[in-house]
Write a protein that holds these residues in place. Structure first.
Motif, PDB file in Angstrom:
ATOM      1  N   TYR A  96       0.867  -1.070   0.061  1.00  0.00           N
ATOM      2  CA  TYR A  96       0.012  -0.181  -0.170  1.00  0.00           C
ATOM      3  C   TYR A  96       0.828   1.316  -0.042  1.00  0.00           C
ATOM      4  O   TYR A  96       0.761   2.203  -0.633  1.00  0.00           O
ATOM      5  N   GLU A  97       1.918   1.289   0.989  1.00  0.00           N
ATOM      6  CA  GLU A  97       2.699   2.348   0.892  1.00  0.00           C
ATOM      7  C   GLU A  97       3.320   2.675  -0.278  1.00  0.00           C
ATOM      8  O   GLU A  97       3.694   3.774  -0.769  1.00  0.00           O
ATOM      9  N   GLU A 133       1.014   4.118  -2.645  1.00  0.00           N
ATOM     10  CA  GLU A 133       1.013   5.533  -2.349  1.00  0.00           C
ATOM     11  C   GLU A 133       1.831   6.431  -2.739  1.00  0.00           C
ATOM     12  O   GLU A 133       1.708   7.556  -2.938  1.00  0.00           O
ATOM     13  N   THR A 134       3.249   5.998  -2.707  1.00  0.00           N
ATOM     14  CA  THR A 134       4.321   6.826  -3.360  1.00  0.00           C
ATOM     15  C   THR A 134       4.585   6.851  -4.531  1.00  0.00           C
ATOM     16  O   THR A 134       4.783   7.916  -5.440  1.00  0.00           O
ATOM     17  N   VAL A 169       2.437   6.038  -7.243  1.00  0.00           N
ATOM     18  CA  VAL A 169       1.246   6.651  -8.016  1.00  0.00           C
ATOM     19  C   VAL A 169       1.377   8.201  -8.437  1.00  0.00           C
ATOM     20  O   VAL A 169       1.579   8.552  -9.416  1.00  0.00           O
ATOM     21  N   PRO A 170       1.451   8.939  -7.274  1.00  0.00           N
ATOM     22  CA  PRO A 170       1.817  10.466  -7.726  1.00  0.00           C
ATOM     23  C   PRO A 170       3.247  10.586  -8.091  1.00  0.00           C
ATOM     24  O   PRO A 170       3.347  11.563  -9.179  1.00  0.00           O
ATOM     25  N   ALA A 198       2.610  10.079 -12.171  1.00  0.00           N
ATOM     26  CA  ALA A 198       1.860  11.235 -12.847  1.00  0.00           C
ATOM     27  C   ALA A 198       2.548  12.231 -12.884  1.00  0.00           C
ATOM     28  O   ALA A 198       2.736  13.097 -13.872  1.00  0.00           O
ATOM     29  N   GLU A 221      -4.758  11.429 -13.097  1.00  0.00           N
ATOM     30  CA  GLU A 221      -3.831  12.489 -12.336  1.00  0.00           C
ATOM     31  C   GLU A 221      -3.326  11.660 -11.160  1.00  0.00           C
ATOM     32  O   GLU A 221      -2.334  12.258 -10.421  1.00  0.00           O
ATOM     33  N   GLY A 222      -3.486  10.353 -10.931  1.00  0.00           N
ATOM     34  CA  GLY A 222      -3.135   9.682  -9.746  1.00  0.00           C
ATOM     35  C   GLY A 222      -3.637   9.859  -8.486  1.00  0.00           C
ATOM     36  O   GLY A 222      -3.274   9.402  -7.339  1.00  0.00           O
ATOM     37  N   ALA A 223      -4.910  10.596  -8.662  1.00  0.00           N
ATOM     38  CA  ALA A 223      -5.523  10.915  -7.449  1.00  0.00           C
ATOM     39  C   ALA A 223      -6.627   9.914  -7.024  1.00  0.00           C
ATOM     40  O   ALA A 223      -6.831   8.792  -7.923  1.00  0.00           O
ATOM     41  N   ASN A 224      -7.343   9.795  -6.000  1.00  0.00           N
ATOM     42  CA  ASN A 224      -8.342   9.088  -5.550  1.00  0.00           C
ATOM     43  C   ASN A 224      -7.675   7.424  -5.626  1.00  0.00           C
ATOM     44  O   ASN A 224      -8.421   6.467  -6.161  1.00  0.00           O
ATOM     45  N   LEU A 225      -6.478   7.107  -5.128  1.00  0.00           N
ATOM     46  CA  LEU A 225      -6.237   5.769  -5.192  1.00  0.00           C
ATOM     47  C   LEU A 225      -6.754   4.691  -4.334  1.00  0.00           C
ATOM     48  O   LEU A 225      -7.147   5.292  -3.187  1.00  0.00           O
ATOM     49  N   HIS A 246      -6.834   2.181   4.437  1.00  0.00           N
ATOM     50  CA  HIS A 246      -5.584   2.868   4.399  1.00  0.00           C
ATOM     51  C   HIS A 246      -4.660   2.478   5.678  1.00  0.00           C
ATOM     52  O   HIS A 246      -5.077   2.589   6.861  1.00  0.00           O
ATOM     53  N   PRO A 247      -3.473   2.165   5.667  1.00  0.00           N
ATOM     54  CA  PRO A 247      -2.604   1.844   6.662  1.00  0.00           C
ATOM     55  C   PRO A 247      -2.572   2.799   7.737  1.00  0.00           C
ATOM     56  O   PRO A 247      -2.289   2.505   8.853  1.00  0.00           O
ATOM     57  N   SER A 248      -3.028   3.990   7.591  1.00  0.00           N
ATOM     58  CA  SER A 248      -2.872   4.939   8.656  1.00  0.00           C
ATOM     59  C   SER A 248      -4.128   4.629   9.587  1.00  0.00           C
ATOM     60  O   SER A 248      -3.990   4.931  10.917  1.00  0.00           O
TER      61      SER A 248
END
Lengths: 364, 207
Positions: free
Chosen positions: B25-26, B29-30, B32-33, B36, B146-150, B172-174
C-alpha cells in the motif's frame, strides 16, 4: 456600594442581557440598568430575585467586583463571524474563573512567569520561548498545557459554545502581569486544541505591547509561531523526508501532537514538498475522508490544565472540601465542582517525560 | 497461513496478510503520484499503459528487499519480488502468492501461468471452497488519470474466468496504527508541589 456593579458581573457571567434579567425577575430593563449603574439601590426582594435568576449566592453579590480583562484587544483579534455579545459573555466567564484562581493563588507560593516578550520573527520568538521554558530546540512538546502552567500561565476552560475557540490576555494584577489563556472546552480535537494554545502563546509573546501591524499580520505571526513551536523547522527537515505519504505523516501525528493536515501544511511551507505534492496529499486526505475526521486511532488526546484543581487541592485537601472552597470563593459548591471537571485530577496526571509508543495493530 | 481456505472470512485473510499489504500500500501510495508527476514533467502524453508501467517499475524497486513490519505478528520478513517480464508485480507471503494488478476487477486469465495462479487447485478441478487452501491473492489498485483517488482492494480469485471468491477494500494503513501510551498509576502528588507549596495553609482538610 459595589452591589450594582456586582449584579452586572453576575448577569454577564451567566450571559444574560439586562432585558433578559429583567424578564426573569419581573421588573423593567430600565430598573436593572439604573441599579447596575449605581443610580438606585436595590431592595432585598430585587437582590433575592437576582440570586434566583443567576444562581449565585447572595454572598457573591456582596463581594467587591473582580478585575475585568481589557476587552478591546480581545475584540480586535476575535473572529469576524463572532458576535460582540458572544465575545463579551466569553470574556466575562473567563474573568469569573480567573477570580477563583486569584482567590486561591493569594494563599500559595507565586509561580514566576517565564513567558518572555519577544519583538522579532516568529522563528526567533519560538527559539527564545523554548529556551525560557527549558525545552529542547527541536523536540516535540509533549504536554504544552502543563509546560505553560509551570511557566505561570493560567488556563481558563470556556463552556463549549459555537464561535468560541481561544483568546489570551496579560492581566495586570497588583504589581505583576499574569498571562491567561482561555480555551473552549468540551472538545475532542486534541491537535486543534494544541494549535490554538500555541497560537495564543504566540500573541502573549509577540503582541504584548501595542504594535503598528494589521490584524491580519498579527494573526499570521501567531500561526507561524504555533507552527514553529509545535513543528520546529530543524526537526521537520530531518523527519519529513520525501516522498511523504499519508501513512508516514499519520505515524508522526501522535508524537508531534498535531493533525496530519498540519504536517502536510508545514511540509509545504518549508518547501519540503512541491505545490503539486501538497495538492495531491490534500486530495488524498479528502478522498480518505480525513478532511472531516482524521483516523481515530491516531487521535491526539485533549490536554487538560491541572493548576486550578491542584491549587484547590493544596488549600482545601484532596478530595477537595467544597464547602470551605465555596465559603471562600462565594460560589456554590455545585458550580465549583462543575468548573473543576475541566481540570485534571491527580490520577489523570501524566508527567511530561512519559513517551508515547507507536505500533501497528496486532493480529486478532 | 495453513488454516486459510477459500471460505475463510475475508477480514481474517486481510489481517493475516497485513505484514505484506502494508508495504505494498505504501509503495503504491508513493509511486502513483510520482508516475503522474514524471509524465507531466516530461511532457509525455498520458496513457493508461505508460502510467501503469511507471507505477509498476517504481513499486517493484521500492518493495524488493524492503523489511515487512513486525508489529503484526513479530516475524521478521523481507519482501522478495519475483522476476517477471514487463515489471509485473508478484511476491510470496508465507505460502500465498500475491500479484498486484491495475484495475478494480480481476482480468481474465490469458495465459496458462495466470490460469494456474487463479485456480488454487489443480487445473480443471473445481475447488472445494471449504477445504481448498488459499494460495493466491490479488492486490487491485486504481486511481484517476492524475494519480488521485487511489483505491486498493484485496481480491481472492476463484477460477480462470476472473470470477473472484471475494474482493475487499483495503483500509488505509494509517487506520492500522495503534498508539500506546504508558499508563501512569494514580498519584497523590505531582510536579506542581514544588512550585506551589510552602505556605501556612498548605495543610488541606479533606471533604
Amino acid at each position: 456600594m459595589f452591589l450594582g456593579e456586582r449584579i452586572r458581573q453576575a448577569r454577564e457571567i451567566r450571559g444574560l442581557t439586562q432585558e433578559e434579567l429583567a424578564n426573569r425577575i419581573g421588573c423593567s430593563q430600565a430598573l436593572v440598568a439604573q441599579i447596575e449603574a449605581g443610580f438606585k439601590m436595590p431592595n432585598n426582594d430585587f437582590v433575592e430575585s437576582v440570586v434566583d435568576a443567576t444562581e449565585f449566592p447572595i454572598t457573591f453579590l456582596n463581594e467587591p467586583p473582580h478585575p475585568e480583562f481589557g476587552i478591546a484587544e480581545i475584540l480586535l483579534r476575535a473572529q469576524r463571524t463572532a458576535k460582540r455579545r458572544e465575545i463579551l459573555n466569553t470574556v466575562r466567564y473567563a474573568e469569573h474563573i480567573h477570580a477563583i484562581y486569584a482567590s486561591i493563588a493569594a494563599k500559595l507560593k507565586h509561580i514566576p512567569v517565564r513567558i518572555p516578550e519577544v519583538v522579532d520573527s516568529p522563528k526567533e520568538a519560538v527559539k527564545q520561548v523554548r529556551k525560557s521554558l527549558g525545552l529542547e530546540p527541536n523536540a516535540p512538546v509533549a504536554d504544552l498545557t502543563n509546560v505553560l502552567e509551570r511557566a505561570g500561565v493560567r488556563f481558563v476552560i470556556l463552556p463549549p459554545l459555537p464561535g468560541r475557540d481561544a483568546f489570551c490576555i496579560w492581566l495586570r494584577a497588583d504589581d505583576e502581569e499574569i498571562p491567561i489563556v482561555a480555551v473552549a472546552g468540551g472538545r475532542e480535537d486534541g491537535d486543534r486544541y494544541r494549535l490554538s494554545v500555541g497560537h495564543e502563546l504566540g500573541h502573549l509573546v509577540m503582541h504584548r505591547s501595542f504594535l503598528r501591524k494589521s490584524n491580519k499580520e498579527v494573526e499570521e505571526e501567531a500561526w507561524a509561531f504555533a507552527a514553529e513551536l509545535l513543528l520546529p523547522e530543524g526537526a521537520m527537515r530531518d523527519e519529513l523526508i520525501p516522498p511523504l505519504t499519508i501513512t508516514t505523516l499519520a505515524r508522526m501525528k501522535p508524537r508531534w501532537g498535531v493533525s496530519i493536515a498540519a504536517l502536510i501544511r508545514r511540509a509545504y511551507e518549508l518547501n519540503i514538498v512541491t505545490k503539486r505534492q501538497y495538492h495531491y496529499l490534500s486530495h488524498q486526505m479528502s478522498a480518505l475522508g480525513y478532511k472531516t475526521r482524521e483516523p481515530k486511532n491516531v487521535d491526539v488526546p485533549v490536554e487538560k490544565p491541572r493548576l486550578l484543581r491542584k491549587m484547590a487541592e493544596i488549600i482545601y485537601g484532596n478530595p477537595i472540601n467544597f464547602d470551605r472552597f465555596s465559603a471562600d470563593t462565594k460560589i456554590s459548591a455545585s458550580e465549583l465542582r462543575t468548573i473543576l471537571r475541566d481540570y485534571q485530577e491527580a490520577k489523570e496526571y501524566m508527567p511530561i517525560s512519559e513517551k508515547k509508543v507507536i505500533r501497528f495493530q496486532p493480529r486478532r | 497461513m495453513d488454516h486459510l481456505t477459500l471460505a475463510s472470512d475475508p477480514d481474517e485473510v486481510l489481517q493475516a496478510v497485513r505484514p505484506i499489504l502494508q508495504p505494498i500500500y505504501e509503495a503504491l501510495e508513493t509511486s502513483v503520484p510520482k508516475a503522474a508527476q514524471i509524465i507531466t514533467e516530461q511532457g509525455w502524453q498520458n496513457n493508461a499503459m505508460l502510467f501503469s508501467h511507471l507505477v509498476r517499475a517504481d513499486v517493484k524497486a521500492r518493495l524488493h528487499g524492503r523489511k515487512c513490519p513486525i508489529e503484526f505478528d513479530d516475524i521478521s520478513r523481507e519482501v522478495v519480488m519475483d522476476s517477471i517480464c514487463n515489471d509485473g508485480l508478484s511476491t510470496n507471503f508465507e505460502d500465498i502468492t500475491l500479484k498486484v494488478f491495475k484495475g478494480v476487477v480481476l482480468p481474465r486469465a490469458t495465459s496458462s501461468q495466470r490460469e494456474s495462479f487463479y485456480q488454487h487447485t489443480l487445473p480443471g478441478i473445481e475447488p472445494d471452497m471449504e477445504t481448498a487452501r488459499l494460495r493466491s491473492l490479488v492486490v487491485l489498485w486504481d486511481c484517476d488519470v492524475e494519480g488521485a483517488n487511489l483505491k486498493i482492494f484485496l481480491c481472492c480469485p476463484r477460477d480462470k474466468t476472473g470470477i473472484f471468491a471475494w474482493r475487499e477494500v483495503v483500509a488505509h494503513p494509517s487506520a492500522w496504527i495503534v498508539v500506546s501510551r504508558t499508563e501512569s498509576s494514580a498519584r497523590v502528588s505531582d510536579d506542581f508541589d514544588e512550585l506551589l507549596q510552602g505556605t501556612d495553609e498548605s495543610e488541606g482538610m479533606g471533604e
